[in-house]
Motif scaffolding. Sequence first.
Motif, PDB file in Angstrom:
ATOM      1  N   PRO A 202       0.830  -1.145  -0.057  1.00  0.00           N
ATOM      2  CA  PRO A 202       0.105  -0.094  -0.004  1.00  0.00           C
ATOM      3  C   PRO A 202       0.918   1.190   0.028  1.00  0.00           C
ATOM      4  N   ILE A 203       0.354   2.286  -0.436  1.00  0.00           N
ATOM      5  CA  ILE A 203       1.032   3.599  -0.717  1.00  0.00           C
ATOM      6  C   ILE A 203       0.314   4.501   0.202  1.00  0.00           C
ATOM      7  N   PRO A 204       1.482   5.062   0.957  1.00  0.00           N
ATOM      8  CA  PRO A 204       0.876   5.813   2.147  1.00  0.00           C
ATOM      9  C   PRO A 204       0.127   7.252   1.551  1.00  0.00           C
ATOM     10  N   GLU A 205      -0.742   7.864   2.192  1.00  0.00           N
ATOM     11  CA  GLU A 205      -1.519   8.892   1.867  1.00  0.00           C
ATOM     12  C   GLU A 205      -0.615  10.110   1.459  1.00  0.00           C
ATOM     13  N   GLU A 206       0.473  10.251   2.467  1.00  0.00           N
ATOM     14  CA  GLU A 206       1.134  11.613   2.271  1.00  0.00           C
ATOM     15  C   GLU A 206       1.976  11.264   1.030  1.00  0.00           C
ATOM     16  N   VAL A 207       2.346   9.905   0.560  1.00  0.00           N
ATOM     17  CA  VAL A 207       3.147   9.930  -0.607  1.00  0.00           C
ATOM     18  C   VAL A 207       2.005  10.262  -2.154  1.00  0.00           C
ATOM     19  N   ARG A 208       0.819   9.767  -1.735  1.00  0.00           N
ATOM     20  CA  ARG A 208      -0.192  10.107  -2.909  1.00  0.00           C
ATOM     21  C   ARG A 208      -0.114  11.495  -2.933  1.00  0.00           C
ATOM     22  N   GLU A 209      -0.440  12.201  -1.935  1.00  0.00           N
ATOM     23  CA  GLU A 209      -0.664  13.604  -1.976  1.00  0.00           C
ATOM     24  C   GLU A 209       0.545  14.314  -2.717  1.00  0.00           C
ATOM     25  N   GLN A 210       1.927  13.919  -2.153  1.00  0.00           N
ATOM     26  CA  GLN A 210       2.877  14.705  -2.824  1.00  0.00           C
ATOM     27  C   GLN A 210       2.882  14.129  -4.459  1.00  0.00           C
ATOM     28  N   LEU A 211       2.756  12.972  -4.736  1.00  0.00           N
ATOM     29  CA  LEU A 211       2.732  12.833  -6.321  1.00  0.00           C
ATOM     30  C   LEU A 211       1.863  13.492  -6.963  1.00  0.00           C
ATOM     31  N   ARG A 212       0.581  13.675  -6.385  1.00  0.00           N
ATOM     32  CA  ARG A 212      -0.607  14.555  -6.980  1.00  0.00           C
ATOM     33  C   ARG A 212      -0.319  15.965  -7.141  1.00  0.00           C
ATOM     34  N   LYS A 213       0.475  16.625  -6.339  1.00  0.00           N
ATOM     35  CA  LYS A 213       0.913  17.828  -6.184  1.00  0.00           C
ATOM     36  C   LYS A 213       2.040  17.957  -7.243  1.00  0.00           C
ATOM     37  N   GLU A 214       2.821  17.080  -7.497  1.00  0.00           N
ATOM     38  CA  GLU A 214       3.867  17.251  -8.365  1.00  0.00           C
ATOM     39  C   GLU A 214       3.255  17.049  -9.771  1.00  0.00           C
ATOM     40  N   ARG A 215       2.225  16.367 -10.015  1.00  0.00           N
ATOM     41  CA  ARG A 215       1.481  16.097 -11.452  1.00  0.00           C
ATOM     42  C   ARG A 215       0.776  17.433 -11.724  1.00  0.00           C
ATOM     43  N   LEU A 216       0.163  17.977 -10.704  1.00  0.00           N
ATOM     44  CA  LEU A 216      -0.367  19.336 -11.130  1.00  0.00           C
ATOM     45  C   LEU A 216       0.645  20.498 -11.346  1.00  0.00           C
ATOM     46  N   GLU A 217       1.564  20.486 -10.424  1.00  0.00           N
ATOM     47  CA  GLU A 217       2.755  21.423 -10.773  1.00  0.00           C
ATOM     48  C   GLU A 217       3.283  21.287 -12.277  1.00  0.00           C
ATOM     49  N   ARG A 218       3.345  20.059 -12.787  1.00  0.00           N
ATOM     50  CA  ARG A 218       3.943  19.847 -14.190  1.00  0.00           C
ATOM     51  C   ARG A 218       2.812  20.128 -15.014  1.00  0.00           C
ATOM     52  N   MET A 219       1.530  19.830 -14.832  1.00  0.00           N
ATOM     53  CA  MET A 219       0.525  20.391 -15.686  1.00  0.00           C
ATOM     54  C   MET A 219       0.431  21.835 -15.694  1.00  0.00           C
ATOM     55  N   ARG A 220       0.529  22.638 -14.428  1.00  0.00           N
ATOM     56  CA  ARG A 220       0.759  24.106 -14.511  1.00  0.00           C
ATOM     57  C   ARG A 220       1.783  24.840 -15.587  1.00  0.00           C
ATOM     58  N   LYS A 221       3.038  24.105 -15.366  1.00  0.00           N
ATOM     59  CA  LYS A 221       4.121  24.550 -16.215  1.00  0.00           C
ATOM     60  C   LYS A 221       4.211  24.156 -17.657  1.00  0.00           C
ATOM     61  N   ALA A 222       3.272  22.907 -17.991  1.00  0.00           N
ATOM     62  CA  ALA A 222       3.105  22.547 -19.508  1.00  0.00           C
ATOM     63  C   ALA A 222       2.657  23.893 -20.265  1.00  0.00           C
ATOM     64  N   VAL A 223       3.236  23.740 -21.517  1.00  0.00           N
ATOM     65  CA  VAL A 223       2.902  24.641 -22.552  1.00  0.00           C
ATOM     66  C   VAL A 223       1.801  24.174 -23.175  1.00  0.00           C
ATOM     67  N   THR A 224       0.464  24.793 -23.188  1.00  0.00           N
ATOM     68  CA  THR A 224      -0.532  24.259 -23.902  1.00  0.00           C
ATOM     69  C   THR A 224      -0.971  25.445 -25.083  1.00  0.00           C
ATOM     70  N   ARG A 225      -1.907  25.031 -26.041  1.00  0.00           N
ATOM     71  CA  ARG A 225      -2.326  25.968 -27.089  1.00  0.00           C
ATOM     72  C   ARG A 225      -2.936  27.072 -26.409  1.00  0.00           C
ATOM     73  N   LYS A 226      -3.948  26.586 -25.533  1.00  0.00           N
ATOM     74  CA  LYS A 226      -4.788  27.457 -24.744  1.00  0.00           C
ATOM     75  C   LYS A 226      -3.998  28.540 -23.930  1.00  0.00           C
ATOM     76  N   LYS A 227      -2.987  28.138 -23.300  1.00  0.00           N
ATOM     77  CA  LYS A 227      -2.079  29.003 -22.625  1.00  0.00           C
ATOM     78  C   LYS A 227      -1.378  30.046 -23.489  1.00  0.00           C
ATOM     79  N   VAL A 228      -1.033  29.441 -24.786  1.00  0.00           N
ATOM     80  CA  VAL A 228      -0.420  30.185 -25.709  1.00  0.00           C
ATOM     81  C   VAL A 228      -1.416  31.238 -26.247  1.00  0.00           C
ATOM     82  N   ASP A 229      -2.450  30.782 -26.540  1.00  0.00           N
ATOM     83  CA  ASP A 229      -3.533  31.725 -27.037  1.00  0.00           C
ATOM     84  C   ASP A 229      -3.966  33.008 -25.899  1.00  0.00           C
ATOM     85  N   ASP A 230      -4.195  32.586 -24.518  1.00  0.00           N
ATOM     86  CA  ASP A 230      -4.534  33.396 -23.563  1.00  0.00           C
ATOM     87  C   ASP A 230      -3.382  34.429 -23.494  1.00  0.00           C
TER      88      ASP A 230
END
Length: 477
Positions: free
Chosen positions: A373-401
């Motif tokens: 089993p994966i501890p909850e704190e590890v799950r939360e850390q992985l979720r935050k890392e994924r959100l941070e990568r998504m925030r930094k990702a360059v998308t067409r919508k971000k370029v258009d805005d």
Amino acid sequence: MKLFEVVPESFFRLLSGINKQLNVEAVQLLYEHAKRERFGIRIELMRDLYQELIESWEELDTQLEWDEEPRSLSPGQVDLEEVSRAKANSLIRRLETLGWIELETRDRYEIYIVLPHYTIRMLSLIQELCEGRAIEYQRYAFATYGMLSGEEARERPAMAVREALSNTLQFDRELFTLYNNMKHHMEQVVSKKTIQEVLDHHFDRYQKDIVENSYHRLKTSDHVARYRHQILDIVQQWQLDSDWMEQAVQDGISGGLYESSEEAKSHLRQSLRDIEAIYLGLDDTFYRIDLRHNQYLRSSYDRARYLSQHHQGIDQKLALLLEMLGNSSFPLPDEELIPLSRLQNIQSLNEGSLLPVRKKRIPHQPEEHYVIPIPEEVREQLRKERLERMRKAVTRKKVDDFVLSRLQNKDSMEIAELAPQNVEEVLLLTYVYLYGQDGGSPYQIERSKDRLILHAAPYRFYNHKIKPRISGGRQQT
């Protein structure tokens, strides 16, 4: 034109006589240096090379003949270096006398060796025969097709036909050379005296020189079927096209290839028929090459089987050895006894020589799978890392805005208003250039003719204009 109107009558004397092997190496060495020094070879260079070549031959106790005898410095004493140098000079003079080279005296009285045109062609042929190069058969068909279907055929049809015929005839000669080489190797393999000689010839010579360099390439990657039918279609169409023939005749006469329209028309028609005949006859040519290859394989196998069946057994060897010992009243030299006393070593059958019994394969037993089993704190850390990568990702919508937030309701703006201040904005500006030209964004880039380069901190970029994209009479926002 006759042969000896081109080359001297004594030209081929160099390749005969007791020194023929040395002479062949000498002219090949001359050709190698002629390819590097195309406008002449200094005679001192070739003299030194020939002196080294002669000394290496004499170290092997090879019997050679020379037109001049070496001079003695004193009774019973000869300077070996001066003798070999005199032999090198004699070899150069012989090459000049027989017409293989020409000597030119240039500035500062330096003498250079120059090769006549016929010598260059002869040495090129000798090198080609010695190298045993791989033949690219598809190259001839590709060159012929390119000549008949390219721009040359439209602008210079007569010249295109002549070049296509030359490539086709060369292709035909290479095929018959392969056919005759197979026959030559078949005659060689049937003359071998031992099984080892048959195997060496088959795998070391025939397999390398014929199968790998020519036959296998012809049957696989170099097969000409890819261009054969296109060439036949073009040639057959031209033979029936009177307008094309008239154009080709006029091109041949204007280019100085023919003197009259009758000569041009006759030669062009015959050239087209020759090309057609050669490519139509390829099936028969390939069949005969395959037949010759199978004849060689059968001859090689039959010769090896014959030698294995008629090979002397141990009893015959012993009988021959005893017979020679009984008929000889004096001891025989060891070298005469070696071929008679070479017996075969045959081991008896044992368990190690038998094929082992096949064992039944044991059914596969996978390892037990454990779920950690994966501890909850590890799950939360992985979720935050994924959100941070998504925030930094360059998308067409971000370029258009990024663009529309500055463009707003303006008719246009300059890229200078998007001057980057950090690395993220540099990436966004890069995608602004990219998406502004693919037609999928609500804006478009109008390139400036001045191509002004702006600087923003360490970054540089062109100051083009950005306008809203108009789609169906309405402005996209």
